[in-house]
Design a protein around this motif. Sequence first.
Motif, PDB file in Angstrom:
ATOM      1  N   ASN A  80      61.828  57.424  72.320  1.00  0.00           N
ATOM      2  CA  ASN A  80      62.458  55.982  72.406  1.00  0.00           C
ATOM      3  C   ASN A  80      63.956  56.135  71.898  1.00  0.00           C
ATOM      4  O   ASN A  80      64.993  55.691  72.496  1.00  0.00           O
ATOM      5  N   THR A 133      62.318  54.618  78.278  1.00  0.00           N
ATOM      6  CA  THR A 133      61.787  56.258  78.157  1.00  0.00           C
ATOM      7  C   THR A 133      60.702  56.374  77.161  1.00  0.00           C
ATOM      8  O   THR A 133      59.763  57.196  77.655  1.00  0.00           O
ATOM      9  N   GLU A 134      60.343  55.346  76.426  1.00  0.00           N
ATOM     10  CA  GLU A 134      58.944  55.484  75.608  1.00  0.00           C
ATOM     11  C   GLU A 134      57.819  55.420  76.661  1.00  0.00           C
ATOM     12  O   GLU A 134      56.776  56.117  76.523  1.00  0.00           O
ATOM     13  N   MET A 191      66.326  50.576  77.413  1.00  0.00           N
ATOM     14  CA  MET A 191      66.119  51.933  77.815  1.00  0.00           C
ATOM     15  C   MET A 191      65.398  52.630  76.796  1.00  0.00           C
ATOM     16  O   MET A 191      64.567  53.662  77.277  1.00  0.00           O
ATOM     17  N   SER A 192      65.323  52.189  75.597  1.00  0.00           N
ATOM     18  CA  SER A 192      64.277  52.767  74.778  1.00  0.00           C
ATOM     19  C   SER A 192      62.841  52.604  75.011  1.00  0.00           C
ATOM     20  O   SER A 192      62.141  53.584  74.949  1.00  0.00           O
ATOM     21  N   LEU A 215      65.711  58.894  72.427  1.00  0.00           N
ATOM     22  CA  LEU A 215      66.333  59.377  73.560  1.00  0.00           C
ATOM     23  C   LEU A 215      66.985  58.149  74.510  1.00  0.00           C
ATOM     24  O   LEU A 215      67.969  58.161  75.179  1.00  0.00           O
ATOM     25  N   GLY A 216      66.121  57.250  74.702  1.00  0.00           N
ATOM     26  CA  GLY A 216      66.249  55.931  75.290  1.00  0.00           C
ATOM     27  C   GLY A 216      67.684  55.194  74.797  1.00  0.00           C
ATOM     28  O   GLY A 216      68.553  54.827  75.496  1.00  0.00           O
ATOM     29  N   LEU A 228      58.688  59.764  76.930  1.00  0.00           N
ATOM     30  CA  LEU A 228      59.672  60.230  76.241  1.00  0.00           C
ATOM     31  C   LEU A 228      59.939  59.717  74.827  1.00  0.00           C
ATOM     32  O   LEU A 228      59.686  58.422  74.407  1.00  0.00           O
ATOM     33  N   LEU A 239      70.670  57.524  75.589  1.00  0.00           N
ATOM     34  CA  LEU A 239      71.136  57.243  76.877  1.00  0.00           C
ATOM     35  C   LEU A 239      71.967  55.902  77.216  1.00  0.00           C
ATOM     36  O   LEU A 239      72.888  56.014  77.900  1.00  0.00           O
ATOM     37  N   LEU A 248      57.953  56.181  79.752  1.00  0.00           N
ATOM     38  CA  LEU A 248      57.848  57.237  80.509  1.00  0.00           C
ATOM     39  C   LEU A 248      57.325  58.495  79.668  1.00  0.00           C
ATOM     40  O   LEU A 248      57.007  59.656  80.271  1.00  0.00           O
TER      41      LEU A 248
END
Length: 169
Positions: free
Chosen positions: A22, A15-16, A11-12, A24-25, A20, A28, A18
């Motif tokens: 990491n 999101t990175e 997830m990290s 936040l990933g 955003l 989440l 994308l």
Amino acid sequence: IAASLATILGMSFLTEGLGLSNTLGAFLAGVLLSETPFRHLIETEVSPFRGILVGLFFFSVGFELDLPLLLSSESKKVAAIVAGLMLAKTAITTGLCKVFGLDLATSQQVGWLLSQGGEFGFVAFRLARSLKIFDEHLTKLMLTSVSLTMALTPMVEGFGGWVAKRLRA
């Protein structure tokens, strides 16, 4: 543990990738894993690492304090940001607690306890710097201010407890 760590890292990286954070990933992934039937097992297995990771987090928060900035002519600006943030969050949280039926003493105590800037402030300000929304100086100013609010939390929590006792008396 391996599946949990793979989920967090995946997830990290997602999101990175994308654009955003990491962090936040990882957040989440924690939310995702907390909704599984294995929540308690994961919590038990990860708990020995919690103290180390929390220590590392606050160690890194200490690095965000820009002591020369605090000792410069900008110290009044930092104090105003810290006071403004903490007072605004206290007022908003106290008001929300009152709306949801808590008494004034408890409401203001919760308000003071939750008055500090959050960890995602670090993420947001760094992202703002990387997107050229904030310059380097403003980023340091904001990161230092949020770090100070976190450092002041035990003191303002004690103040909130003192005020709550007075209101209940």
